[in-house]
Every structure is written in C-alpha cells, then in structure tokens.
Design a protein around this motif. Structure first.
Motif, PDB file in Angstrom:
ATOM      1  N   UNK A  67      29.597 -10.618  31.930  1.00 26.53           N
ATOM      2  CA  UNK A  67      29.471 -11.034  30.313  1.00 26.53           C
ATOM      3  C   UNK A  67      28.402 -12.171  30.510  1.00 26.53           C
ATOM      4  N   UNK A  68      28.710 -13.171  31.280  1.00 22.67           N
ATOM      5  CA  UNK A  68      28.210 -14.435  30.925  1.00 22.67           C
ATOM      6  C   UNK A  68      26.672 -14.422  31.659  1.00 22.67           C
ATOM      7  N   UNK A  69      26.398 -13.530  32.687  1.00 23.14           N
ATOM      8  CA  UNK A  69      24.963 -13.570  33.125  1.00 23.14           C
ATOM      9  C   UNK A  69      24.240 -12.465  33.335  1.00 23.14           C
ATOM     10  N   UNK A  70      24.846 -10.953  33.136  1.00 24.90           N
ATOM     11  CA  UNK A  70      24.083 -10.019  33.434  1.00 24.90           C
ATOM     12  C   UNK A  70      24.505  -8.828  32.371  1.00 24.90           C
ATOM     13  N   UNK A  71      24.728  -9.187  31.167  1.00 21.35           N
ATOM     14  CA  UNK A  71      25.156  -8.250  30.353  1.00 21.35           C
ATOM     15  C   UNK A  71      23.647  -7.987  29.648  1.00 21.35           C
ATOM     16  N   UNK A  84       6.573 -18.571  39.246  1.00 26.19           N
ATOM     17  CA  UNK A  84       7.716 -17.804  39.628  1.00 26.19           C
ATOM     18  C   UNK A  84       8.924 -18.296  38.675  1.00 26.19           C
ATOM     19  N   UNK A  85       9.600 -17.558  37.877  1.00 25.67           N
ATOM     20  CA  UNK A  85      10.762 -17.898  37.065  1.00 25.67           C
ATOM     21  C   UNK A  85      11.877 -16.829  37.663  1.00 25.67           C
ATOM     22  N   UNK A  86      12.914 -17.247  37.619  1.00 20.67           N
ATOM     23  CA  UNK A  86      14.231 -16.324  37.974  1.00 20.67           C
ATOM     24  C   UNK A  86      14.679 -15.613  36.652  1.00 20.67           C
ATOM     25  N   UNK A  87      14.815 -14.299  36.723  1.00 20.14           N
ATOM     26  CA  UNK A  87      15.210 -13.381  35.789  1.00 20.14           C
ATOM     27  C   UNK A  87      16.168 -12.485  36.417  1.00 20.14           C
ATOM     28  N   UNK A  88      17.484 -12.692  36.500  1.00 12.40           N
ATOM     29  CA  UNK A  88      18.336 -11.526  36.962  1.00 12.40           C
ATOM     30  C   UNK A  88      18.242 -10.339  36.188  1.00 12.40           C
ATOM     31  N   UNK A  89      18.383  -9.234  37.136  1.00  8.19           N
ATOM     32  CA  UNK A  89      18.546  -7.841  36.396  1.00  8.19           C
ATOM     33  C   UNK A  89      19.705  -7.812  35.395  1.00  8.19           C
ATOM     34  N   UNK A  90      19.570  -7.221  34.452  1.00  8.04           N
ATOM     35  CA  UNK A  90      21.085  -7.012  33.803  1.00  8.04           C
ATOM     36  C   UNK A  90      21.484  -5.505  33.934  1.00  8.04           C
TER      37      UNK A  90
END
Length: 414
Positions: free
Chosen positions: A371-375, A196-202
C-alpha cells in the motif's frame, strides 16, 4: 496529458511481466483521465511473415527505417505531450527515438531489464552472473552466443547495443529504472546518472487477499533457468528427503523447462505442475499460498511476482540479490535466501511454513508495504511526475535532473 506508449509485445505463449506492466500502466492513466494511445508491434505476428521478411528481420533489429517514418508521421499528426518507450525488440528498433526527435516530442523509457548494457538483458551466462559486456563492447556476448545460445541470433542485439548506445542516452529525457539495484548497475556501466530515476512498477489491488494460513507454496512465472526453477526443484527434493514441510508446492507457468518440470512433478503428492494460469487464476492461487517463491538466479530488475504476493497479504521467499533486496524486507515481509544455494532456499522454505503465526504477521506487513510503495495511487503519481519532468526538460522549462534515488517525488522507498 496526451501520452503515446510504444511497445513491442512479447510472444503470448509464455508469461510476460513486461506486457502486464505496460497494459496496467495504460489502464491506470486512462482511468485517471489522461489520453493514452498505443503504437505497438507484436512478436506473435512474426510467424505469419513471408520467408524473405523473416530473413530480413535481423537487419532491422538495430534500425527499422519504416518504423521511423510511420511513427514520425503519427507524432506530427497527433502531437502527444510525451512518448513512453518500453520494449523495442525486435520489430520497432531504436529508430523510434529518431522519430521522436524528428517530431520534437520528448521521450521517456522504462528499462525493464539490462539490454542497455547486456545484449540478452539478463546479466547472466550459463546460469551464473556475468558482466563481461558491462561498460565495454558486446563482443563477449557474440562469442558466447548469449541470446538463445546462438552467436548468429546474438549479433543483431550486439550491433544494436553498439551503434545505438549514444542515441539512447541523448534521445531519452528520462529513464525509469524499476529498482535502485538496476539503476546502480546501469550507472556503473556508464549510463548518464542524471537521466536515471527509480520508479518501481505498481500492481493493481487484486481484490482478493489471503484468509487463514494458506495451503500451498507457489512458484508463478516463466519456467526458465534464470528464474531459479531448477534450483527450486533441487531445494524441494532436499526438503522431501527430510519429511517435507506439510504443504505442497505448486508450479504455474510456461517456458523452456516446461517438460522437465512436468516430468519432475509427475506422480508426486507433494508437487503439482499447474500449467499456465490466466490473471484471475493467478490471483486466486497467490491468495491461497503460505508464501510465494521467487528464487531467481539472475539479477531481477524488479520482481513483479513478489509485489503481487504482497498485494494479497502473502510473504515472499526470494533470492537475496538484485531488486529483491529492496522489495522484500528480511524477516518482516518475507525471507531471503543465498542466491544459487539450494540448501539455503530449502531452509527458508522450511522456516516460512513452520511458524504460522509469524507467517501471518509477515503477510500483514507485506500488505502494508504494498500500500505504501506499489499501489495504483503511488504508481500514477510517480508516472505523471516523470512525464512532467521530461516535458519540462525538453522545453527548457525546468530542471531535467532526476531527484535522488529514495526521495518521495519519484524514487519512493527502496
């Protein structure tokens, strides 16, 4: 890289953040030069099926042998580097994992909700948080009729969860959790933490940002109990009784509470029910907002609308639980209210509209956070790194253990 994306598209009559995420990821990968194909089914097509085919559908939810054969043939012929699984309910089924194993192609899966541990995927019952099935059998979900209020409709989902639990855990090289909050729940439920890895949606840059103070508060999403629509109406009535906040509330979306919302808004100057917006209308509406409101009563696994607001330089008022706690920085990019508390929500709406200078500071901070986390740049990097790790894990060419949550390589900021 050659990627095959698997997705059962949700019905088009109601907004689907999941459909949106899948389409955006496909477009992002293709724009970057990757070869992406799509293997999909559409829930819209169920209505055109014959009565016998409709009657047989619940039996295919746990396992669809026809899909397994079709997909395995396609995989052997096309030989993608990796298969990316999204939603498999109701027309694909977990049989897609067997097809990947048949063809020897590694699979990754994005977990958009909690269907791995909760048949309806919401961790909610009767408008309240519920974890009765987490870490145990899904019999409580059947007893309570958690899917669409029907025991009969819940049975196929419960059976699928029970018989396919280990298949998911062994057949997927890497799961993408879309928030650290979601990952924590799934690890507690017994899912293999090392996968399980965290990958936020962009979110794509909307191309339009807020100019000035904004002119409205905006709720944008599915009109359902879990999204906090009734809670928002109660909070707004409380505000209206004390003189309002100086800007109207706009509610845009569709869903089971549509008639109730339309009746509540009818004849009021301080509320407008706008119906279902298309993508361009959504972006313009967000950019005109003092704040976007996300009062979900269920534990959102991500909260796409919050990031869409931040992309437009608009702060968010959201429920202080689930993924919102890691997406919205209290007092910096928005405000968090006590979950399920109409008075607390009313207070945050009052505060977010009262100080326009502070609101604009929050909007600028929200844009920086985006810009830093979800672009798209960040999203592409994390997506491709996840694919490479899955391929290496299947081939034995690398360590398949995900990096810790919060690292730069895949977890990002949480």
């Amino acid at each position: 890289m050659h990627v095959l994306v698997l997705h059962n598209r949700y019905a088009s009559a109601q907004p689907s953040g999941e459909n949106k995420v899948v389409d955006q990821e496909v477009a992002l990968l293709r724009k970057a030069g990757h070869r992406v194909e799509v293997f999909e089914r559409r829930s819209d097509d169920i209505a055109a099926r014959s009565l016998p085919a409709k009657a047989a559908l619940p039996f295919l939810v746990p396992w669809n042998p026809g899909v397994r054969r079709e997909l395995a043939t396609r995989l052997r012929a096309g030989r993608p580097d990796v298969v990316h699984v999204h939603n498999v309910f109701p027309l694909l089924s977990p049989a897609v994992l067997a097809a990947c194993a048949d063809a020897g192609v590694p699979a990754v899966a994005t977990l958009h909700n909690y269907t791995q541990v909760c048949p309806p995927g919401t961790l909610q019952r009767d408008g309240r948080p519920c974890a009765e099935c987490v870490g145990s059998t899904p019999l409580p979900a059947v007893r309570h009729g958690c899917y669409r209020g029907s025991r009969l409709a819940t049975v196929p989902l419960a059976v699928s969860l029970s018989v396919n639990r280990r298949r998911w855990w062994s057949g997927v090289e890497r799961f993408f959790c879309i928030s650290a909050a979601q990952r924590e729940v799934l690890v507690r439920a017994g899912m293999p933490a090392e996968r399980l890895a965290v990958k936020h949606n962009f979110v794509p840059d909307p191309g339009v940002r807020r100019a000035g103070d904004g002119e409205q508060l905006l709720f944008l999403g599915r009109l359902a109990e879990a999204k906090g629509v009734r809670l928002l109406m109660a909070a707004w009535d409380e505000l209206a009784a004390s003189g309002g906040v100086g800007v109207p509330l706009v509610i845009a979306g569709a869903g089971p509470l549509e008639r109730e919302v339309a009746a509540w808004a009818a004849g009021r100057d301080d509320v407008r029910y706008a119906g279902l917006y298309d993508t361009a209308e959504c972006r313009r509406a967000v950019a005109r907002s003092v704040a976007v409101v996300a009062p979900s009563t269920w534990l959102e696994a991500f909260g796409l609308v919050a990031v869409e607001a931040m992309a437009a330089g608009v702060p968010v008022v959201a429920a202080g639980h689930g993924a919102f706690v890691e997406l919205v920085e209290e007092g910096v990019t928005g405000l968090l209210h006590r979950p399920g508390d109409a008075g607390s929500l009313a207070d945050r709406l009052r505060r977010i509209t009262a100080d326009r200078s502070r609101n604009q500071e929050m909007g600028r901070a929200a844009r920086r956070r985006y810009e830093q986390g979800f672009s798209p740049v960040v999203g592409l990097e994390r997506l491709v790194e996840g694919y490479r790790a899955a391929i290496a894990g299947r081939s034995g060419g690398g360590d398949s253990t995900p990096p810790p949550v919060g690292t730069e390589s895949l977890g990002g900021s949480t």
